[in-house]
Write an enzyme that holds these catalytic residues in place. Sequence first.
Site, short mmCIF file in Angstrom:
data_model
loop_
_atom_site.label_atom_id
_atom_site.label_comp_id
_atom_site.label_asym_id
_atom_site.label_seq_id
_atom_site.Cartn_x
_atom_site.Cartn_y
_atom_site.Cartn_z
CG ASN A 114 8.93 9.53 9.00
OD1 ASN A 114 8.87 10.40 9.93
ND2 ASN A 114 7.70 9.34 8.28
CD1 TRP A 115 13.17 7.59 14.14
CD2 TRP A 115 13.77 8.79 15.63
NE1 TRP A 115 14.27 7.20 14.73
CE2 TRP A 115 14.78 7.91 15.85
CE3 TRP A 115 14.07 10.10 16.62
CZ2 TRP A 115 16.14 7.79 16.55
CZ3 TRP A 115 15.39 9.99 17.45
CH2 TRP A 115 16.25 8.93 17.25
CE LYS A 116 5.64 7.09 10.30
NZ LYS A 116 4.43 6.53 9.79
CD GLU A 158 6.63 6.60 2.78
OE1 GLU A 158 7.27 5.90 3.40
OE2 GLU A 158 5.93 7.48 3.32
CG HIS A 190 4.88 10.67 5.68
ND1 HIS A 190 3.71 10.42 6.14
CD2 HIS A 190 5.73 9.86 5.53
CE1 HIS A 190 3.94 9.24 6.50
NE2 HIS A 190 5.25 8.75 6.23
CB SER A 201 4.96 -2.35 6.45
OG SER A 201 3.93 -1.79 7.23
CD GLU A 217 1.86 9.15 9.19
OE1 GLU A 217 3.08 9.76 9.73
OE2 GLU A 217 1.87 7.90 8.96
N GLY A 257 2.54 1.72 8.18
CA GLY A 257 2.10 1.53 9.56
C GLY A 257 0.97 0.39 9.80
N GLY A 317 9.29 3.78 8.87
CA GLY A 317 8.77 4.50 10.15
C GLY A 317 9.16 3.44 11.29
N GLY A 318 8.11 2.90 11.69
CA GLY A 318 8.27 1.64 12.86
C GLY A 318 9.53 1.33 12.97
#
Length: 257
Positions: free
Chosen positions: A13-15, A171, A99, A217, A101, A177, A238-239
């Site tokens: 997930n590049w956001k 998640e 998600h 993470s 977010e 994150g 993500g990251g």
Amino acid sequence: MNRKYRKTVIAGNWKMNQLNSGVKPFIEELKANMPKARNCDVVLCTPAVMIQAMVRAGKDCRVAAGGQDVSKFEKGAYTGEISADMLVDVGAKYCIVGHSERREYHHESDSLVNEKAKALLSRGIVPIICVGESLEQREKELTMSYVAYQVRAALAGIDAAQIRRCIIAYEPIWAIGTGRTATAEQAQEVCSEIRSVIRKLYGARSARAVSILYGGSMNAKNAAELLAMPDIDGGLIGGASLKPVDFAAIVAATAQE
Ligand code: PEP
């Protein structure tokens, strides 16, 4: 992982990161680090404007493109929205919905997440449906009941044929994150509960066919331990999905059983 009954999926997930110009170099570096034999599906969910670039570049490395959100509407006067048809049109095969977010910053409700998942299914796109508890809910021991509720709400009206085309991503919000990962046991416990909710709704055969991912993470170091759990069929990352070497290492971790 249980490869006998379901697919292993590693989804990034590049956001709101990267640019079109970075897609091809990213895939080239990913390809150079990717394990030769691969026994999982690999997906990168990019901002909508980068999906076409990902479809083109990803072919070279067997990476499918995905979106990060979709409109519940089919078409019309919805400025700024992207429909499921539009995702199909640019070649997306997957799309994240719900998600945390989006739930937090855009106030997305469980029923909206459900409508979005159905919009994707109606166009043949695999929804990656995200669920997960806050730290406060975990501390109050509400994790299981809350996640079970979210799963039921997200799947309302989705039939037995469609459930096999859904992916659920567990998640925990406190792990996204933050560098704070759920332990493999914590993640397994909730993923197993998600499968049991699906079993109650759709029966044992459907439940064992649905891929359930862990996200929060996940990285090159902790992936193998998480992926060794029987009900964790992959990761939503993500990251670490922004770093080709790390993302390739997570894909490689699916080979270690
Ligand atoms: C995510 O945003 O879905 C996620 C899991 O992020 P991270 O891996 O950075 O925690």
